[in-house]
Scaffold this active site. Structure first.
Site, PDB file in Angstrom:
ATOM      1  N   TYR A   1       0.757  -1.199  -0.074  1.00 56.97           N
ATOM      2  CA  TYR A   1       0.044   0.038   0.013  1.00 56.97           C
ATOM      3  C   TYR A   1       0.844   1.340  -0.038  1.00 56.97           C
ATOM      4  O   TYR A   1       1.762   1.284   0.951  1.00 56.97           O
ATOM      5  CB  TYR A   1      -0.867   0.016   1.243  1.00 56.97           C
ATOM      6  CG  TYR A   1      -2.484  -0.051   0.882  1.00 56.97           C
ATOM      7  CD1 TYR A   1      -2.837   0.936  -0.094  1.00 56.97           C
ATOM      8  CD2 TYR A   1      -3.022  -1.141   1.522  1.00 56.97           C
ATOM      9  CE1 TYR A   1      -4.223   0.653  -0.201  1.00 56.97           C
ATOM     10  CE2 TYR A   1      -4.414  -1.278   1.023  1.00 56.97           C
ATOM     11  CZ  TYR A   1      -4.920  -0.465   0.186  1.00 56.97           C
ATOM     12  OH  TYR A   1      -6.302  -0.666  -0.181  1.00 56.97           O
TER      13      TYR A   1
ATOM     14  N   GLU B   1      -0.461   4.800  -0.593  1.00 58.96           N
ATOM     15  CA  GLU B   1      -1.263   5.970  -1.011  1.00 58.96           C
ATOM     16  C   GLU B   1      -0.342   7.272  -0.441  1.00 58.96           C
ATOM     17  O   GLU B   1       0.476   7.371   0.301  1.00 58.96           O
ATOM     18  CB  GLU B   1      -2.502   6.136   0.318  1.00 58.96           C
ATOM     19  CG  GLU B   1      -3.313   5.172  -0.458  1.00 58.96           C
ATOM     20  CD  GLU B   1      -4.830   5.225   0.498  1.00 58.96           C
ATOM     21  OE1 GLU B   1      -5.114   6.318   1.108  1.00 58.96           O
ATOM     22  OE2 GLU B   1      -5.567   4.350   0.401  1.00 58.96           O
TER      23      GLU B   1
ATOM     24  N   ASP C   1      -5.505  13.760 -25.604  1.00 57.99           N
ATOM     25  CA  ASP C   1      -5.567  12.309 -25.015  1.00 57.99           C
ATOM     26  C   ASP C   1      -4.880  11.570 -26.183  1.00 57.99           C
ATOM     27  O   ASP C   1      -5.322  11.301 -27.147  1.00 57.99           O
ATOM     28  CB  ASP C   1      -6.953  12.037 -24.931  1.00 57.99           C
ATOM     29  CG  ASP C   1      -7.146  10.624 -24.488  1.00 57.99           C
ATOM     30  OD1 ASP C   1      -6.414   9.554 -24.563  1.00 57.99           O
ATOM     31  OD2 ASP C   1      -8.512  10.192 -24.305  1.00 57.99           O
TER      32      ASP C   1
ATOM     33  N   THR D   1      -3.035   6.173 -21.928  1.00 53.92           N
ATOM     34  CA  THR D   1      -3.007   4.870 -21.360  1.00 53.92           C
ATOM     35  C   THR D   1      -1.611   4.243 -21.936  1.00 53.92           C
ATOM     36  O   THR D   1      -0.841   4.919 -22.469  1.00 53.92           O
ATOM     37  CB  THR D   1      -4.095   4.056 -22.032  1.00 53.92           C
ATOM     38  OG1 THR D   1      -4.041   3.984 -23.585  1.00 53.92           O
ATOM     39  CG2 THR D   1      -5.415   4.322 -21.653  1.00 53.92           C
TER      40      THR D   1
ATOM     41  N   LYS E   1      -1.397   0.709 -25.146  1.00 51.68           N
ATOM     42  CA  LYS E   1      -1.745   0.465 -26.617  1.00 51.68           C
ATOM     43  C   LYS E   1      -0.419   0.547 -27.401  1.00 51.68           C
ATOM     44  O   LYS E   1       0.434  -0.199 -27.085  1.00 51.68           O
ATOM     45  CB  LYS E   1      -2.751   1.756 -26.876  1.00 51.68           C
ATOM     46  CG  LYS E   1      -4.059   1.764 -26.186  1.00 51.68           C
ATOM     47  CD  LYS E   1      -5.150   2.737 -26.504  1.00 51.68           C
ATOM     48  CE  LYS E   1      -6.585   2.429 -25.794  1.00 51.68           C
ATOM     49  NZ  LYS E   1      -6.572   3.269 -24.882  1.00 51.68           N
TER      50      LYS E   1
ATOM     51  N   ARG F   1      -1.658  -2.580 -18.693  1.00 53.04           N
ATOM     52  CA  ARG F   1      -2.907  -1.821 -18.682  1.00 53.04           C
ATOM     53  C   ARG F   1      -3.018  -0.853 -17.773  1.00 53.04           C
ATOM     54  O   ARG F   1      -2.732  -0.981 -16.333  1.00 53.04           O
ATOM     55  CB  ARG F   1      -3.923  -3.009 -18.554  1.00 53.04           C
ATOM     56  CG  ARG F   1      -5.410  -2.392 -18.697  1.00 53.04           C
ATOM     57  CD  ARG F   1      -6.140  -3.645 -18.957  1.00 53.04           C
ATOM     58  NE  ARG F   1      -5.991  -4.295 -20.283  1.00 53.04           N
ATOM     59  CZ  ARG F   1      -6.230  -3.777 -21.573  1.00 53.04           C
ATOM     60  NH1 ARG F   1      -7.109  -2.863 -21.565  1.00 53.04           N
ATOM     61  NH2 ARG F   1      -5.924  -4.143 -22.563  1.00 53.04           N
TER      62      ARG F   1
HETATM   63  N1  DSN Z   1     -11.420   1.377 -25.430  1.00 53.59           N
HETATM   64  C1  DSN Z   1     -10.216   1.887 -26.087  1.00 53.59           C
HETATM   65  C2  DSN Z   1     -10.104   1.604 -27.683  1.00 53.59           C
HETATM   66  O1  DSN Z   1     -10.302   0.529 -27.839  1.00 53.59           O
HETATM   67  O2  DSN Z   1      -9.850   2.621 -28.219  1.00 53.59           O
HETATM   68  C3  DSN Z   1     -10.327   3.376 -25.716  1.00 53.59           C
HETATM   69  O3  DSN Z   1     -10.627   3.663 -24.321  1.00 53.59           O
END
Ligand code: DSN
Length: 413
Positions: free
Chosen positions: A54, A56, A200, A226, A229, A235
């Protein structure tokens, strides 16, 4: 002595499920543009003892004892991310893309404030102001649209709307936009109307940090991404921003929105950021786009209509209207042939979001497996063969067999 497989010993059911999922991933063609295959090093960090802790708070300011090493792990992730994108400040605690966007909004806006973003069915995202989402319920979204002819961003129209609406924030960055984004122009528009600039870059982060796509991080006010990707990490997500917004961003992530950070994921993010800073990764990012273009060109040659006529990045959007099959039907029948993609709205779609006219294809995962332009052309033809006879089980079976053979030549894990 052979290392014992503890998972198999303790939980045969889960072991078998995970083994089946691994086989599914390796024996099929992963064309969902938001997915990728992380390295074994990233997986190791993800499954490490850092999950036990933990922590925080932030490095040097934790609410629990015993965080000396965890602080080093998180600082390493922060420093690597800052260097990778030339960011002034970074927060690596966001659990995923949606909470990262929520934290970014609350860092710079008050509930009820107006912001501009691309509409979901034009390639935006739920968190970019959809009414079913916090972003549409708590804030006041004004959506810009794509040019109906070119199906690309119309920067003059965005500027006009911004002047009329005077939003507090303008958001650029999309989930189904196959073209390069002129971030500089968006920043100019935001500056002109006194709005915050937000990007984003979840989909294109791996292209931005390698210079394959323009990187907005050094000059935008706030950037969310994120990490799983094109960036090919675990993730999760991260926020980067100018130094002047650092405190607001950190407070918005914790204590406003989240509790204990997932330090095993943060350790894995740090590993992925290191990998993404190499020449090898730069070559990988370049190949993603080469593959995407090869897939696009071949699909066009085979009679498919692509939204905007092509691609500049890792993804393409196929309009299936002339093929007399919906996006949902195409997704399902391709899945039977072990070709994975997702149904997706096309700009000004006449069908519903639940079964739209298009499918979205992307090359990050297959490029990780080492596939190149020749394989992309072969895949375009496999897709065309499935969609030409979607009712024929024998046809699907034949394609599935070829998919499996192709995958066997590109083993990964
Ligand atoms: N769910 C993602 C995508 O597949 O583009 C975006 O958050």
């Amino acid at each position: 002595m052979r290392k014992k497989n503890k998972l198999k010993e303790i939980d045969q059911t889960m072991y078998t499920l995970l083994l089946r999922e691994k086989k599914r991933q390796m024996q099929g063609l992963e064309l969902i543009p938001s997915e990728n295959f992380v390295s074994k090093a990233v997986l190791e960090a993800l499954g490490s003892v850092a999950t036990n802790k933990y922590s925080e708070g932030y490095p040097g300011r934790r609410y629990y004892g015993g965080n000396e090493i965890i602080d080093e792990i998180e600082l390493l992730a922060i420093e690597r991310l800052k260097k990778l994108f030339s960011a002034q400040h970074a927060n690596v605690q966001p659990l995923s893309g949606a909470p990262a966007n929520m934290a970014a909004f609350f860092a710079l806006m008050e509930p009820g404030d107006k912001f501009m973003a691309l509409k979901l069915d034009m390639g935006g995202h739920l968190t970019h102001g959809h009414l079913a989402n916090f972003s549409g319920k708590l804030f006041k979204p004004v959506h810009y649209l794509l040019d109906p002819k070119t199906e690309m961003l119309d920067y003059d129209a965005i500027e006009k709307l911004a002047i009329e609406e005077k939003p507090k924030l303008i958001l650029a960055g999309y989930t189904a936009y196959p073209r390069a984004i002129d971030f500089k122009r968006i920043k100019e528009i935001a500056d002109k109307v006194g709005a915050y600039s937000m990007a984003d870059i979840a989909h294109i982060a791996g292209l931005c940090c390698t210079g394959v796509h323009e990187n907005p991080v050094p000059y935008f006010d706030i950037i969310t991404t994120t990490t799983h990707k094109t960036l090919r990490g675990p993730r999760g997500a991260a926020i980067m921003c100018k130094e002047e917004y650092a405190k607001s961003v950190d407070k918005a992530v914790f204590p406003f929105l989240q509790g204990g950070p997932h330090e095993n994921v943060i350790a894995a993010k740090a590993v992925a950021f290191k990998e993404a800073s190499t020449e090898k990764f730069k070559e990988y990012a370049k190949q993603i786009v080469k593959n995407s273009r090869a897939l696009a060109d071949e699909l066009i040659a085979l009679g498919f209509r692509l939204v905007s006529g092509g691609t500049d990045n890792h993804l393409l959007l196929v309009d299936l209207t002339n093929k007399k099959i919906s996006g949902g039907e195409a997704q399902n029948v391709l899945e039977k042939a072990k070709i994975y993609c997702n149904k997706n709205a096309i700009p000004y779609d006449k069908r519903s979001l639940f079964d739209p006219s298009g499918i979205r294809l992307g090359t990050p995962a297959l490029t990780t497996r080492g596939m190149k332009e020749n394989e992309m052309r072969e895949i375009a033809s496999l897709i065309a063969r499935v969609l030409a006879k979607p009712q024929s089980g024998a046809n699907i079976k034949e394609v599935a067999k070829e998919v499996q053979q192709l995958c066997q030549s590109f083993p990964f894990y």
